[in-house]
Design a protein around this motif. Structure first.
Motif, PDB file in Angstrom:
ATOM      1  N   GLU A  94       0.829  -1.207   0.000  1.00 33.63           N
ATOM      2  CA  GLU A  94       0.000   0.000   0.000  1.00 33.63           C
ATOM      3  C   GLU A  94       0.865   1.261   0.000  1.00 33.63           C
ATOM      4  O   GLU A  94       0.495   2.289  -0.572  1.00 33.63           O
ATOM      5  CB  GLU A  94      -0.933   0.006   1.214  1.00 33.63           C
ATOM      6  CG  GLU A  94      -1.868   1.207   1.250  1.00 33.63           C
ATOM      7  CD  GLU A  94      -2.864   1.155   2.394  1.00 33.63           C
ATOM      8  OE1 GLU A  94      -3.713   2.061   2.480  1.00 33.63           O
ATOM      9  OE2 GLU A  94      -2.786   0.204   3.214  1.00 33.63           O
ATOM     10  N   ARG A 123     -21.659  -4.722   2.993  1.00 34.47           N
ATOM     11  CA  ARG A 123     -21.445  -3.355   3.496  1.00 34.47           C
ATOM     12  C   ARG A 123     -22.330  -2.365   2.744  1.00 34.47           C
ATOM     13  O   ARG A 123     -22.872  -1.429   3.337  1.00 34.47           O
ATOM     14  CB  ARG A 123     -19.968  -2.976   3.383  1.00 34.47           C
ATOM     15  CG  ARG A 123     -19.090  -3.673   4.422  1.00 34.47           C
ATOM     16  CD  ARG A 123     -17.615  -3.396   4.192  1.00 34.47           C
ATOM     17  NE  ARG A 123     -16.776  -3.924   5.275  1.00 34.47           N
ATOM     18  CZ  ARG A 123     -15.448  -3.933   5.259  1.00 34.47           C
ATOM     19  NH1 ARG A 123     -14.792  -3.440   4.200  1.00 34.47           N
ATOM     20  NH2 ARG A 123     -14.763  -4.424   6.271  1.00 34.47           N
ATOM     21  N   THR A 162      -8.023  -5.419   3.680  1.00 30.96           N
ATOM     22  CA  THR A 162      -7.996  -3.994   3.995  1.00 30.96           C
ATOM     23  C   THR A 162      -8.673  -3.201   2.876  1.00 30.96           C
ATOM     24  O   THR A 162      -8.870  -3.699   1.762  1.00 30.96           O
ATOM     25  CB  THR A 162      -6.554  -3.503   4.143  1.00 30.96           C
ATOM     26  OG1 THR A 162      -5.880  -3.655   2.877  1.00 30.96           O
ATOM     27  CG2 THR A 162      -5.803  -4.298   5.206  1.00 30.96           C
ATOM     28  N   ASP A 163      -9.039  -1.959   3.163  1.00 29.42           N
ATOM     29  CA  ASP A 163      -9.696  -1.120   2.154  1.00 29.42           C
ATOM     30  C   ASP A 163      -8.834  -0.952   0.910  1.00 29.42           C
ATOM     31  O   ASP A 163      -9.345  -0.946  -0.217  1.00 29.42           O
ATOM     32  CB  ASP A 163     -10.015   0.260   2.747  1.00 29.42           C
ATOM     33  CG  ASP A 163     -11.224   0.222   3.682  1.00 29.42           C
ATOM     34  OD1 ASP A 163     -11.923  -0.807   3.710  1.00 29.42           O
ATOM     35  OD2 ASP A 163     -11.453   1.224   4.380  1.00 29.42           O
ATOM     36  N   ASN A 221     -10.373  -2.239  -2.547  1.00 30.54           N
ATOM     37  CA  ASN A 221     -10.405  -1.287  -3.661  1.00 30.54           C
ATOM     38  C   ASN A 221     -11.814  -1.093  -4.213  1.00 30.54           C
ATOM     39  O   ASN A 221     -12.039  -1.125  -5.429  1.00 30.54           O
ATOM     40  CB  ASN A 221      -9.452  -1.757  -4.775  1.00 30.54           C
ATOM     41  CG  ASN A 221      -9.250  -0.717  -5.857  1.00 30.54           C
ATOM     42  OD1 ASN A 221      -9.302   0.483  -5.580  1.00 30.54           O
ATOM     43  ND2 ASN A 221      -9.023  -1.156  -7.083  1.00 30.54           N
ATOM     44  N   SER A 222     -12.773  -0.895  -3.330  1.00 31.24           N
ATOM     45  CA  SER A 222     -14.163  -0.725  -3.760  1.00 31.24           C
ATOM     46  C   SER A 222     -14.769   0.522  -3.134  1.00 31.24           C
ATOM     47  O   SER A 222     -14.769   0.665  -1.909  1.00 31.24           O
ATOM     48  CB  SER A 222     -14.995  -1.943  -3.366  1.00 31.24           C
ATOM     49  OG  SER A 222     -16.368  -1.716  -3.628  1.00 31.24           O
ATOM     50  N   VAL A 223     -15.304   1.384  -3.958  1.00 36.85           N
ATOM     51  CA  VAL A 223     -15.952   2.591  -3.450  1.00 36.85           C
ATOM     52  C   VAL A 223     -17.218   2.242  -2.661  1.00 36.85           C
ATOM     53  O   VAL A 223     -17.660   3.017  -1.810  1.00 36.85           O
ATOM     54  CB  VAL A 223     -16.285   3.545  -4.625  1.00 36.85           C
ATOM     55  CG1 VAL A 223     -17.379   2.964  -5.515  1.00 36.85           C
ATOM     56  CG2 VAL A 223     -16.670   4.925  -4.124  1.00 36.85           C
ATOM     57  N   LYS A 267     -16.036   0.183   1.372  1.00 34.56           N
ATOM     58  CA  LYS A 267     -15.078   0.698   2.354  1.00 34.56           C
ATOM     59  C   LYS A 267     -15.579   0.449   3.772  1.00 34.56           C
ATOM     60  O   LYS A 267     -16.780   0.510   4.051  1.00 34.56           O
ATOM     61  CB  LYS A 267     -14.832   2.188   2.132  1.00 34.56           C
ATOM     62  CG  LYS A 267     -14.016   2.494   0.880  1.00 34.56           C
ATOM     63  CD  LYS A 267     -13.681   3.970   0.800  1.00 34.56           C
ATOM     64  CE  LYS A 267     -12.852   4.284  -0.440  1.00 34.56           C
ATOM     65  NZ  LYS A 267     -11.537   3.615  -0.395  1.00 34.56           N
ATOM     66  N   SER A 268     -14.635   0.198   4.659  1.00 31.98           N
ATOM     67  CA  SER A 268     -14.994  -0.182   6.030  1.00 31.98           C
ATOM     68  C   SER A 268     -15.573   0.961   6.838  1.00 31.98           C
ATOM     69  O   SER A 268     -16.172   0.731   7.886  1.00 31.98           O
ATOM     70  CB  SER A 268     -13.757  -0.736   6.752  1.00 31.98           C
ATOM     71  OG  SER A 268     -12.717   0.221   6.775  1.00 31.98           O
ATOM     72  N   ASP A 269     -15.436   2.231   6.372  1.00 31.65           N
ATOM     73  CA  ASP A 269     -16.012   3.350   7.127  1.00 31.65           C
ATOM     74  C   ASP A 269     -17.510   3.501   6.906  1.00 31.65           C
ATOM     75  O   ASP A 269     -18.180   4.237   7.633  1.00 31.65           O
ATOM     76  CB  ASP A 269     -15.288   4.661   6.797  1.00 31.65           C
ATOM     77  CG  ASP A 269     -15.400   5.055   5.323  1.00 31.65           C
ATOM     78  OD1 ASP A 269     -16.183   4.432   4.577  1.00 31.65           O
ATOM     79  OD2 ASP A 269     -14.684   5.997   4.921  1.00 31.65           O
ATOM     80  N   ASN A 321     -17.923   8.563  -0.255  1.00 28.38           N
ATOM     81  CA  ASN A 321     -16.938   7.839  -1.058  1.00 28.38           C
ATOM     82  C   ASN A 321     -17.303   7.854  -2.540  1.00 28.38           C
ATOM     83  O   ASN A 321     -16.422   7.944  -3.409  1.00 28.38           O
ATOM     84  CB  ASN A 321     -16.809   6.399  -0.560  1.00 28.38           C
ATOM     85  CG  ASN A 321     -16.199   6.324   0.833  1.00 28.38           C
ATOM     86  OD1 ASN A 321     -15.359   7.132   1.193  1.00 28.38           O
ATOM     87  ND2 ASN A 321     -16.626   5.352   1.627  1.00 28.38           N
TER      88      ASN A 321
END
Length: 688
Positions: free
Chosen positions: A51, A327, A641-642, A646-648, A651-653, A659
């Motif tokens: 990253e 998500r 991990t985000d 790599n997906s708009v 994302k974990s937030d 986004n």
């Protein structure tokens, strides 16, 4: 309890509404799915290292094919430089070293599948072939590949006119005793080796499978040869070869799949992989097997490791797509009461669409983790020269297991990617959602290293042999125990549906026992159809071809589903107790979700009653409702991990619309007039 502080905490946000209802710690589940804390640490180390490296930054727009190939090769070079496998790991036991290599490949696959394929073929598959098919004289190639990274290889098996039917491949290797060399030759374009990963632009060597011919003109079947292709200093192709890069593919275009034709191309005699057979300097053929078909079987057995690798990568792909879809479903609100829109996750239809694939992602991971341990333990003992009871039978069972599991997993992941894309609506069609790329990059797995429909037939052959042995009172050769129940065939076939409640349906004992009955019934049905065709005067091959649809194919799919349940249940029972409730719910959900697709066979064989479909589907929906409060945390445990995901949308937030806005605004030239506007405005030229 292990220290999991190396796993980053997730950001707070809209997803907390569902995360707060979970009964377990998502990090503990992530460790349980990985199975080894050191391997999980290694995976995070790789992700966090890459990253920070600009070379691995995700492009905003799709690069050209040439640029994808260049970036892929540079990324492979950089990964080699990072030396993620330490000397200590390299000198560890075969089992430990192999799992480390698999972990590195899995971690890289999540970021760029082209790089992982390049690694898997050019380093791991090639080096495994050298160990399993070669001898001491090939160690120099092994060292140059696996340790020093001086060789990037390819695997030349498939030809233009022949893929799955390896026996009829026509590339030849004729021994010339005068010069002590093999002469590799391609008779015409139909015999050109093709679809060879790394061959198009980058590999220095290839492992060619060709028909070995001795000076007396005898054909000895397919054998493996290490063949130099390019000058490692210039990547110029050697004289006597026609090597080309194949046209653009649907996905995985960072891999330079190529084709090659040999024009009386000479290699040293010693380049023959000679563990199973050799040719002396004077041209005498010496083999440890008397049948050419057995030599071919020994050579192709090496592909089992590659197929297991495909299954492991499939587990990562399905983990990613369901994490994105879950998500998104938890944050996307539609319809509902006035001024109070409802998250998609609350709708039963949405749960029914997605949760079966979530449960498959969990069950597949547990299955592969457990099976890989058993597989590597057998291989390690065999390689070390230790006695392995029933080794030949174990190898046959493993081959049967892999030959149906690779189709089940790869097909299921392909279905999951499409369903998850649709479940994310129009936004799921965005490239930055990453669902389309995951699907396209996964799709070739249903074809390569064994076309799924053809590969699974080998499982059917093995199953029918065990069934016939059981019927005749002989020994069922099942060292791993996957069909040991066939010795109780008559008792199993007497069973009928007895459940009285949905709780009875959710019981793992019911699910496992129902699958045993289903396998027995399908074996009976398939065997009967096959015998009927033979009695009509058909050959064995013709009879088998007439017994595929609704018989052989269904049998192998059901057996594969049973394997996932059998191995994953064993794994769940060994996990920490506070994880077992959610894992058992997901196990039962996958089992009933799969059985729901086989109601016709259950009725046909006399097992099902009129109550079974109703109870089964009620239990299935109840499990969906039970899983709903846990599913976001399950997705967290499955997701990388985000940066890797790599997906708009995933994302974990959970900040879905923020986004999306960032993605919309960051497109190059998003607010600018099109540079080609003059070409489409009629009056533009007259005003200039």
């Amino acid at each position: 309890m292990e220290d999991l502080s190396f796993v980053p905490d997730l950001p707070t946000g809209p997803l907390d509404v569902y995360r707060s209802t979970s009964s377990f710690n998502w990090k503990r589940l992530k460790l349980a799915l990985e199975g080894d804390i050191e391997l999980l640490k290694l995976k995070y180390k790789i992700w966090q290292t890459l990253e920070k490296d600009p070379l691995f930054a995700h492009p905003v727009e799709t690069p050209s094919i040439q640029e994808q190939q260049r970036i892929t090769q540079l990324q492979l070079k950089k990964i080699n430089e990072y030396k993620f496998i330490s000397n200590e790991m390299f000198n560890a036991s075969y089992s430990k070293r192999t799992r480390v290599l698999m972990t590195i490949n899995e971690a890289v696959q999540s970021i760029n599948p082209s790089v992982s394929v390049k690694m898997a073929i050019g380093i791991y598959l090639f080096s495994n072939a050298l160990l399993s098919l070669g001898t001491e004289r090939h160690l120099k190639f092994y060292e140059a590949t696996i340790k020093n990274r001086e060789i990037l290889a390819s695997f030349s098996l498939t030809e233009v006119a022949h893929g799955s039917d390896a026996r009829l491949m026509r590339t030849t290797a004729t021994y010339d005793p005068a010069r002590r060399e093999f002469v590799i030759h391609t008779p015409d374009f139909e015999a050109a080796k093709c679809w060879i990963g790394n061959l198009g632009r980058t590999c220095t060597h290839t492992l060619v499978f060709a028909q070995l011919i001795t000076p007396d003109g005898t054909h000895h079947g397919l054998h493996g040869f290490v063949v130099p292709i390019r000058d490692p200093d210039t990547l110029e192709t050697y004289p006597g070869l026609i090597v080309g890069d194949m046209p653009e593919k649907i996905g995985v275009n960072g891999i330079d799949n190529g084709f090659i034709m040999f024009n009386q191309y000479r290699i040293p005699r010693e380049n023959l992989l000679n563990r199973t057979a050799d040719v002396t300097e004077d041209g005498t053929y010496e083999s440890s097997f008397s049948e050419p078909s057995r030599i071919l079987g020994a050579a192709l057995e090496n592909l089992s490791a590659g197929r297991i690798g495909i299954m492991q990568e499939s587990c990562h792909s399905i983990s990613s797509v369901v994490a994105i879809a879950i998500r998104y479903a938890a944050t996307r609100r539609q319809f509902g009461e006035r001024n109070n829109e409802t998250p998609l996750l609350e709708y039963e239809l949405h749960q029914w669409r997605l949760f079966g694939y979530v449960s498959a992602a969990i069950v597949f991971r547990l299955y592969i983790e457990n099976f890989t341990h058993k597989y590597l333990a057998i291989v390690e003992k065999s390689n070390a020269g230790h006695r392995v009871d029933n080794l030949s039978e174990a190898v046959s069972e493993i081959h049967a297991l892999v030959s149906c599991s690779k189709p089940l997993l790869t097909w299921t992941v392909l279905e999951a990617a499409q369903q998850c894309r649709e479940a994310c609506g129009g936004h799921g069609y965005l490239k930055c959602a990453n669902l389309g790329d995951i699907r396209s990059n996964h799709e070739p797995t249903v074809t390569y290293e064994g076309d799924n429909n053809v590969l699974s037939q080998q499982t059917g052959n093995w199953l029918l042999r065990q069934y016939e042995a059981a019927l005749s009172g002989g020994t069922v050769d099942s060292p791993l125990g996957t069909v040991a129940f066939l010795k109780n065939y008559n008792t199993i076939m007497e069973r009928t549906f007895q459940c009285r409640s949905t709780d009875d349906m959710k019981n793992p004992k019911f699910i496992i026992s129902t699958y045993k009955w289903l396998i027995c019934w399908l074996l009976k049905l398939t065997h009967r159809k096959n015998e009927e065709q033979i009695s009509k005067g058909l050959t064995k091959v013709q009879a088998r071809n007439r017994s595929q649809v609704y018989h052989w194919r269904t049998l192998t799919k059901v057996y594969a589903e049973y394997l996932t349940l059998l191995f994953s249940l064993e794994s769940i029972e060994a996990k920490e107790k506070n994880l077992q409730p959610v894992l058992m719910n997901l196990f039962s959900l996958y089992g009933l979700w799969s059985l729901d697709k086989h109601l016709v066979e259950l009725y046909q064989g006399g097992f099902a009653t009129v109550d079974m479909p109703k109870l089964l589907r009620e239990a299935l929906l109840e499990l969906c409702a039970d899983v709903k409060s846990e599913v976001v945390s399950v997705a967290d445990a499955l997701a990388p991990t985000d940066f890797v995901l790599n997906s708009v949308l995933g994302k974990s937030d959970g900040q879905l619309y923020q986004n999306l806005q960032k993605a919309f605004y960051s497109k190059p030239g998003v607010f600018e007039r099109a540079p080609w506007w003059r070409d489409v405005v009629p009056s533009a030229k007259s005003k200039l």
